[in-house]
Write a protein that holds these residues in place. Structure first.
Motif, mmCIF file in Angstrom:
data_model
loop_
_atom_site.group_PDB
_atom_site.id
_atom_site.type_symbol
_atom_site.label_atom_id
_atom_site.label_comp_id
_atom_site.label_asym_id
_atom_site.label_seq_id
_atom_site.Cartn_x
_atom_site.Cartn_y
_atom_site.Cartn_z
ATOM 1 N N ARG A 190 4.532 -2.764 -3.070
ATOM 2 C CA ARG A 190 5.849 -3.010 -3.685
ATOM 3 C C ARG A 190 5.484 -3.569 -4.976
ATOM 4 N NH1 ARG A 190 7.205 -9.902 -1.254
ATOM 5 N NH2 ARG A 190 9.737 -9.694 -2.824
ATOM 6 N N THR A 240 1.046 -5.245 -0.770
ATOM 7 C CA THR A 240 1.091 -5.998 -1.712
ATOM 8 C C THR A 240 1.384 -4.861 -3.153
ATOM 9 O OG1 THR A 240 0.765 -7.500 -0.803
ATOM 10 C CG2 THR A 240 0.677 -8.022 -2.997
ATOM 11 N N ARG A 241 0.517 -4.688 -3.093
ATOM 12 C CA ARG A 241 0.273 -2.999 -4.696
ATOM 13 C C ARG A 241 1.323 -2.391 -4.540
ATOM 14 N NH1 ARG A 241 -4.990 -2.734 -2.651
ATOM 15 N NH2 ARG A 241 -4.603 -0.318 -1.616
ATOM 16 N N TRP A 247 3.699 0.681 1.375
ATOM 17 C CA TRP A 247 5.577 -0.363 1.031
ATOM 18 C C TRP A 247 6.505 -0.158 1.398
ATOM 19 C CZ3 TRP A 247 9.731 -0.688 -2.307
ATOM 20 C CH2 TRP A 247 10.313 -2.327 -1.763
ATOM 21 N N PRO A 270 -2.730 -5.162 4.784
ATOM 22 C CA PRO A 270 -1.404 -6.519 3.693
ATOM 23 C C PRO A 270 -1.715 -5.997 2.684
ATOM 24 C CG PRO A 270 -2.657 -7.317 5.362
ATOM 25 C CD PRO A 270 -2.902 -5.595 4.974
ATOM 26 N N ALA A 271 -2.946 -6.049 1.834
ATOM 27 C CA ALA A 271 -2.931 -5.510 -0.027
ATOM 28 C C ALA A 271 -2.696 -4.648 -0.405
ATOM 29 C CB ALA A 271 -4.377 -5.328 -0.604
#
Length: 158
Positions: A55, A52-53, A137, A48-49
């Motif tokens: 995106r 996020t990065r 992503w 998930p990290a």
């Protein structure tokens, strides 16, 4: 029967949206497997990290051409005056899934795809980790059936 409706619509959608004969053949095979209940969808295990990065990096560097959610610009299938096409969507509704991760990395680094694009190369501007984050992503946006077909037919050639 309802269980097959979403995959059927998804597969039908990317068949119609795709211009590649190979992808139509792959999509038809996948659609038949889904309708017969013979396919297990590959489970994604994305960090998930990293999503996020990816995106954030995408929105900062790529969204101006591909849209903030990788949805492309309006009329991306209509050629421009110079005969080239606008940047396509990367959200699983076009043909990005026809390319392996290595090919996608090369397109980002060197620009391209060859003969098609006006996409600039990002080598020296984005790190390898940033490119990997962007690609994770992008893949997280793909419908399960599209990711599954890509993983089995392109990335791991089953």
């Amino acid at each position: 029967m309802k269980k097959c409706l979403l995959p059927t619509l998804t597969i039908t959608g990317f068949i119609l949206m795709s211009g590649c004969t190979d992808s139509i053949s792959t999509a038809n095979k996948l659609l038949q497997q889904i309708q017969q209940g013979q396919t297990e969808i590959v489970e994604r295990n994305f960090d998930p990290a990293q999503i996020t990065r990816g995106r954030a990096i995408f929105r900062e560097n790529c969204a101006v051409c591909h849209g903030p959610n990788a949805e492309a610009t309006p009329n991306w299938r209509k050629p421009l005056e110079n005969g080239r096409y606008p940047p396509p969507p990367l959200d699983g509704t076009a043909h990005a899934w026809h390319h392996s991760t290595e090919e996608l990395k090369r397109f980002i680094l060197k620009g391209g795809p060859p003969g098609e694009g006006r996409m600039p190369g990002w080598e020296g501007k984005l790190t390898e980790q940033e490119i990997e984050d962007i690609l994770v992503w992008i893949k997280s946006l793909w419908p399960d059936e599209v990711y599954d077909a890509w993983y089995k037919r392109i990335e791991h050639r089953q």
